[in-house]
Scaffold this motif. Structure first.
Motif, short mmCIF file in Angstrom:
data_model
loop_
_atom_site.label_atom_id
_atom_site.label_comp_id
_atom_site.label_asym_id
_atom_site.label_seq_id
_atom_site.Cartn_x
_atom_site.Cartn_y
_atom_site.Cartn_z
N LEU A 4 0.84 -1.20 0.00
CA LEU A 4 0.00 0.00 0.00
C LEU A 4 0.86 1.24 0.00
N LEU A 5 0.31 2.27 -0.60
CA LEU A 5 0.96 3.58 -0.65
C LEU A 5 0.03 4.58 -0.01
N ALA A 6 0.49 5.23 1.04
CA ALA A 6 -0.31 6.23 1.75
C ALA A 6 0.29 7.61 1.52
N SER A 7 -0.58 8.58 1.30
CA SER A 7 -0.12 9.94 1.06
C SER A 7 -1.09 10.92 1.70
N PHE A 8 -0.60 12.10 1.97
CA PHE A 8 -1.48 13.16 2.45
C PHE A 8 -2.35 13.62 1.29
N PRO A 9 -3.57 14.07 1.55
CA PRO A 9 -4.50 14.39 0.47
C PRO A 9 -3.90 15.32 -0.58
N GLY A 10 -3.98 14.87 -1.85
CA GLY A 10 -3.50 15.68 -2.95
C GLY A 10 -1.99 15.72 -3.10
N GLN A 11 -1.25 14.89 -2.33
CA GLN A 11 0.21 14.95 -2.36
C GLN A 11 0.82 13.57 -2.62
N LEU A 12 0.19 12.84 -3.52
CA LEU A 12 0.70 11.50 -3.83
C LEU A 12 2.13 11.55 -4.33
N GLN A 13 2.43 12.48 -5.23
CA GLN A 13 3.76 12.54 -5.85
C GLN A 13 4.71 13.36 -4.96
N ALA A 14 4.93 12.85 -3.78
CA ALA A 14 5.76 13.55 -2.79
C ALA A 14 7.24 13.39 -3.13
N PRO A 15 8.06 14.39 -2.81
CA PRO A 15 9.49 14.28 -3.10
C PRO A 15 10.22 13.26 -2.23
N VAL A 16 9.68 12.98 -1.04
CA VAL A 16 10.31 12.03 -0.13
C VAL A 16 9.36 10.87 0.13
N MET A 17 9.87 9.64 0.03
CA MET A 17 9.07 8.45 0.28
C MET A 17 9.66 7.66 1.44
N LEU A 18 8.86 7.44 2.46
CA LEU A 18 9.24 6.51 3.53
C LEU A 18 8.89 5.10 3.06
N ALA A 19 9.71 4.13 3.39
CA ALA A 19 9.48 2.77 2.90
C ALA A 19 9.73 1.76 4.00
N GLY A 20 8.93 0.71 3.98
CA GLY A 20 9.09 -0.33 4.97
C GLY A 20 8.31 -1.57 4.60
N HIS A 21 8.30 -2.54 5.50
CA HIS A 21 7.57 -3.79 5.25
C HIS A 21 6.90 -4.25 6.54
N PHE A 22 5.77 -4.92 6.36
CA PHE A 22 5.03 -5.40 7.51
C PHE A 22 5.08 -6.91 7.66
N ASP A 23 5.78 -7.60 6.77
CA ASP A 23 5.93 -9.05 6.91
C ASP A 23 7.13 -9.37 7.79
N VAL A 24 7.14 -10.57 8.35
CA VAL A 24 8.23 -11.02 9.20
C VAL A 24 8.61 -12.44 8.80
N ILE A 47 14.21 7.95 -1.22
CA ILE A 47 13.49 6.92 -0.48
C ILE A 47 14.24 6.70 0.83
N ILE A 48 13.50 6.72 1.93
CA ILE A 48 14.07 6.43 3.24
C ILE A 48 13.55 5.08 3.69
N ALA A 49 14.40 4.06 3.62
CA ALA A 49 14.03 2.73 4.08
C ALA A 49 14.25 2.67 5.59
N GLY A 50 13.19 2.39 6.32
CA GLY A 50 13.25 2.51 7.78
C GLY A 50 13.80 1.33 8.53
N GLU A 51 14.58 0.49 7.88
CA GLU A 51 15.19 -0.64 8.58
C GLU A 51 16.11 -0.12 9.70
N ARG A 52 16.29 -0.94 10.72
CA ARG A 52 17.10 -0.51 11.87
C ARG A 52 18.53 -0.17 11.42
N THR A 53 19.04 0.94 11.94
CA THR A 53 20.43 1.31 11.68
C THR A 53 21.17 1.62 12.98
#
Length: 353
Positions: free
Chosen positions: A25-45, A132-138
């Motif tokens: 899924l891709l979530a965005s603030f209303p009217g701002q789908l094409q945002a310059p910064v994308m946070l990325a992650g996964h919900f599977d384990v 893209i900011i991949a939120g894996e642990r660092t």
């Protein structure tokens, strides 16, 4: 469904990609789908250890224990809460969106993983995120309040070398050579080829690695049947400085000469974000501003979704955890608030964009 409902109830725009086995899924603030910064992650384990009891979370001291706590449900939860809280603030919303996938632990090789979603967005909207900011642990020592910003990330190459034979009885004198011999020979000869094409030694530890995770021939306990198929697995974790395409071509050429069939399953090179990427510079400034600490810039050894970023314009930046994929997996709770605060500071730079 839980993630989608949470975001939609908060007023965010949500697009679900469910054309494959694993949804995204891709979530965005209303009217701002094409945002310059994308946070990325996964919900599977990955599978729990030792059993499903690992899905029962518990807090002990400064740590949240449980499967997926460090990899990476805590960061995903932080993203969800942060986006909901941003929606409740007055004024323009930040130009930041969120991509979550459900097949990261499987390598994202089938729809709809990160590369499939990014390709769809580029085709449909001509949209490519600037960072893209991949939120894996660092934070990997277990006590860091602020994780590194990893501007380089290793890639992943996975392939099988398949030996084909003819099933038959082991007794006759005319029986053909065991296909295991070909695979064992390949296992012995490939390291020299890999050493000539990979950076396997480096004083600072930034190097490519390889392993042979499996060699399967025949059926255990069956002695009098010649196997008709065998497989040798090869996985490489290449740094961006190594030529993945040339490596795969060389391994495939070797396989053909050795009478083996090469099956390339994953071929993702490592990535390095440009040091002058303006969104990277904004991120570093906001971490400095929000935490009072000089951001630590590093490199991420495990492969992440960052490797799919167009032009390599991604970083890996997360919170602190220990034991991913292990029975003692746990997340360092004090690392949550500094991360949230840095996201807030980042939002101020992208309001209305």
């Amino acid at each position: 469904h839980v993630i989608r409902e949470y975001l939609e109830d908060a007023g965010l725009d949500v697009r679900v990609f469910d054309e494959g086995t694993y949804p995204a899924l891709l979530a965005s603030f209303p009217g701002q789908l094409q945002a310059p910064v994308m946070l990325a992650g996964h919900f599977d384990v990955v599978e729990p250890q030792p059993d499903d009891s690992q899905f029962e979370p518990r807090v002990e001291g400064d740590y949240l224990w449980g499967r997926g706590s460090a990899d990476m449900k805590t960061v995903v939860a932080t993203y969800l809460v942060w986006m909901k809280d941003q929606m409740q603030k007055d004024g323009p919303k930040p130009g930041v969106n969120l991509l979550l996938v459900g097949n990261e632990e499987n390598g994202e090789t089938e729809p709809v993983g990160t590369p499939h979603v990014l390709a769809a967005l580029q085709t449909e909207l001509n949209y490519i995120p600037g960072l893209i900011i991949a939120g894996e642990r660092t934070g990997e020592s277990g006590t860091e309040l602020v994780g590194e910003v990893c501007v380089e990330n290793r890639g992943v190459v996975r392939l099988r070398l398949v030996a084909h034979g003819e099933a038959g009885h082991t007794g006759p004198a005319t029986v053909k050579a065991d296909i295991a011999e070909r695979l064992i020979r390949a296992r012995a000869e490939l390291p020299a080829l890999l050493a000539g094409r990979l950076t396997l030694d480096a004083e600072d530890g930034w190097r490519s690695t390889y392993r042979f995770p499996f060699l399967n021939v025949g059926q255990p306990g069956v002695y009098n049947i010649v196997a008709e198929r065998g497989e040798l697995g090869l996985e490489v974790r290449p740094i961006p400085q190594d030529d993945v395409a040339a490596l795969v071509e060389a391994v495939c050429a070797y396989a053909h000469e050795a009478g083996l069939e090469p099956l390339v399953e994953v071929q993702d090179a490592g990535v390095a974000c440009r040091p002058d990427n303006p969104h990277l510079l904004n991120l570093l400034d906001t971490i400095r501003e929000a935490t009072g600490e000089e951001p630590r810039v590093g490199r991420k050894l495990p492969g992440t979704s960052a490797r799919f970023a167009p032009g390599g314009q991604a970083v890996v930046w997360g919170q602190t955890g220990l034991g991913p994929h292990a029975r003692d997996e746990r997340h360092y709770i004090p690392s949550i608030k500094p991360y949230y605060d840095a996201l807030d500071a980042l939002a101020e730079r992208y309001r209305g964009q």
